[in-house]
Design a protein around this motif. Structure first.
Motif, PDB file in Angstrom:
ATOM      1  N   ALA A  65      35.633  39.976  47.274  1.00  0.00           N
ATOM      2  CA  ALA A  65      36.880  39.730  46.610  1.00  0.00           C
ATOM      3  C   ALA A  65      37.825  41.051  46.719  1.00  0.00           C
ATOM      4  O   ALA A  65      38.837  40.844  46.912  1.00  0.00           O
ATOM      5  CB  ALA A  65      36.571  39.379  44.976  1.00  0.00           C
ATOM      6  N   ASP A 168      40.058  34.983  43.753  1.00  0.00           N
ATOM      7  CA  ASP A 168      40.200  34.134  45.088  1.00  0.00           C
ATOM      8  C   ASP A 168      41.031  32.951  45.051  1.00  0.00           C
ATOM      9  O   ASP A 168      41.733  32.595  46.109  1.00  0.00           O
ATOM     10  CB  ASP A 168      38.838  33.639  45.538  1.00  0.00           C
ATOM     11  N   ALA A 172      38.610  27.943  44.711  1.00  0.00           N
ATOM     12  CA  ALA A 172      37.387  28.609  44.466  1.00  0.00           C
ATOM     13  C   ALA A 172      37.349  28.162  42.737  1.00  0.00           C
ATOM     14  O   ALA A 172      36.127  27.734  42.449  1.00  0.00           O
ATOM     15  CB  ALA A 172      37.292  30.083  44.357  1.00  0.00           C
TER      16      ALA A 172
END
Length: 346
Positions: A65, A168, A172
């Motif tokens: 991330a 994200d 997600a």
């Protein structure tokens, strides 16, 4: 027939995860911003026990991330040696289900003293760990009475997944929102297809192999079996196993391969034939038919799980396997010999 706390709490995991997602979504989005700070150059995680297996998951998700190194703290430097490292550029994350581990809290306390941001993931809002953190993401797992962690471990994975999804984006977050229902499916599937495991009644140990986001799953399955049944179980990545430890695998030795669909699967699957050539008994945790066909013992996974979320379902067959192996040996599922719910390490 009385049902153990362990089995009850194992079955509560979909409800516990749903509660976490419903109650802590806004907080997770707020905390995710801490990891994206302009001066953040790496993430340092302090943890012990099954929380360290969740931390291995965080290494992959938070590293992906934020594209920064994610590493584990060395608590003894903060406690017994009293020589903590400089933490310039760090965000420090403490993971402890009970929040009571003194050495984990000590890492966060020193981090705050050095002026670095601290985050805690814990099930205990009134714990020392929570007190030492600038921000707290609560697990919302409810009381867990069995010594071996199930729903608090699962929700630790869920909390880490929330931090990833918040960074994200919507896809997600939508994938994560479906996981409580898919967990229900996985528990039902694992109970319906549970093998007898009679052929492992005399086993003295086992090996667990996984890679990528499920590397921590291998360690968690190994820990659960050791905790509940006392078998000597070790976890490896495929590369680490091939660099020497495979020499100890002899005919009849159980090897659990965790190989759900995704980029990490081929390197785990490639080990099956060499292991079978050594006479190992393969136990496969997978949603891939070809992997399951090559195994003596099949532990199927629900399909349609994105790989980044597969640790949430892949741990379920491992939990049930650990439970069944302990039952075979007539052991107390809720109070394994010599263990306590909270371990006060320093």
């Amino acid at each position: 027939m009385l049902v153990s706390w362990l089995e009850s709490e194992l079955r509560e995991q979909p409800e516990a995860l749903d509660r976490l997602l419903q109650r802590q979504g806004a907080k997770a989005r707020e905390i995710a911003g801490v990891f994206a700070g302009d001066d953040v150059r790496y993430i340092l995680i302090a943890s012990r026990g099954s929380s360290s297996n969740a931390a291995r998951y965080a290494q992959y998700l938070l590293g992906r991330a934020h594209r920064v190194p994610v590493m584990f703290a060395t608590p003894s430097l903060y406690t017994i040696y009293e020589q903590p490292p400089r933490l310039d550029g760090a965000v420090v994350l403490g993971i402890s289900q009970s929040g009571a581990s003194p050495d984990v809290a000590a890492v966060l306390a020193e981090s705050r003293r050095q002026g670095r941001p601290t985050v805690a993931i814990t099930n205990a809002p009134d714990s020392r760990l929570a007190d030492e953190a600038d921000a707290v993401l609560l697990l919302e797992a409810g009381e867990e009475r069995a010594v071996a962690a199930t729903k608090t471990y699962l929700n630790s994975l869920g909390a880490i997944a929330m931090l990833f999804a918040a960074s994200d984006g919507p896809v997600a977050e939508e994938e994560l929102a479906r996981m409580p229902r898919l967990l229900e499916e996985q528990i039902a599937l694992s109970l319906e297809t549970a093998p007898s495991l009679d052929e492992y009644r005399d086993a003295i140990g086992a090996t667990v192999v996984a890679r990528g986001v499920n590397y921590g799953t291998a360690f968690e399955i190994a820990l659960k079996i050791r905790e509940l049944s006392g078998l000597v179980v070790e976890a490896y990545s495929p590369a680490d196993l091939m660099h020497g430890p495979i020499a100890a695998i002899r005919a009849g030795w159980p090897v659990i391969v965790v190989a759900p669909s995704g980029p990490a699967r081929p390197s785990v699957e490639d080990l099956v034939l060499p292991l079978r050539g050594r006479g190992a008994r393969i136990i496969a945790v997978s949603d891939v038919a070809a992997v399951l066909r090559r195994a003596q013992t099949k532990l199927p996974l629900v399909a349609r799980i994105p790989e980044w979320l597969s640790p949430l379902t892949a741990c379920i067959p491992g939990q049930l396997t650990a439970l069944r192996l302990a039952q075979q040996r007539g052991l107390d599922l809720d109070q394994p010999a010599g263990l306590a719910k909270v371990t006060m390490t320093r």
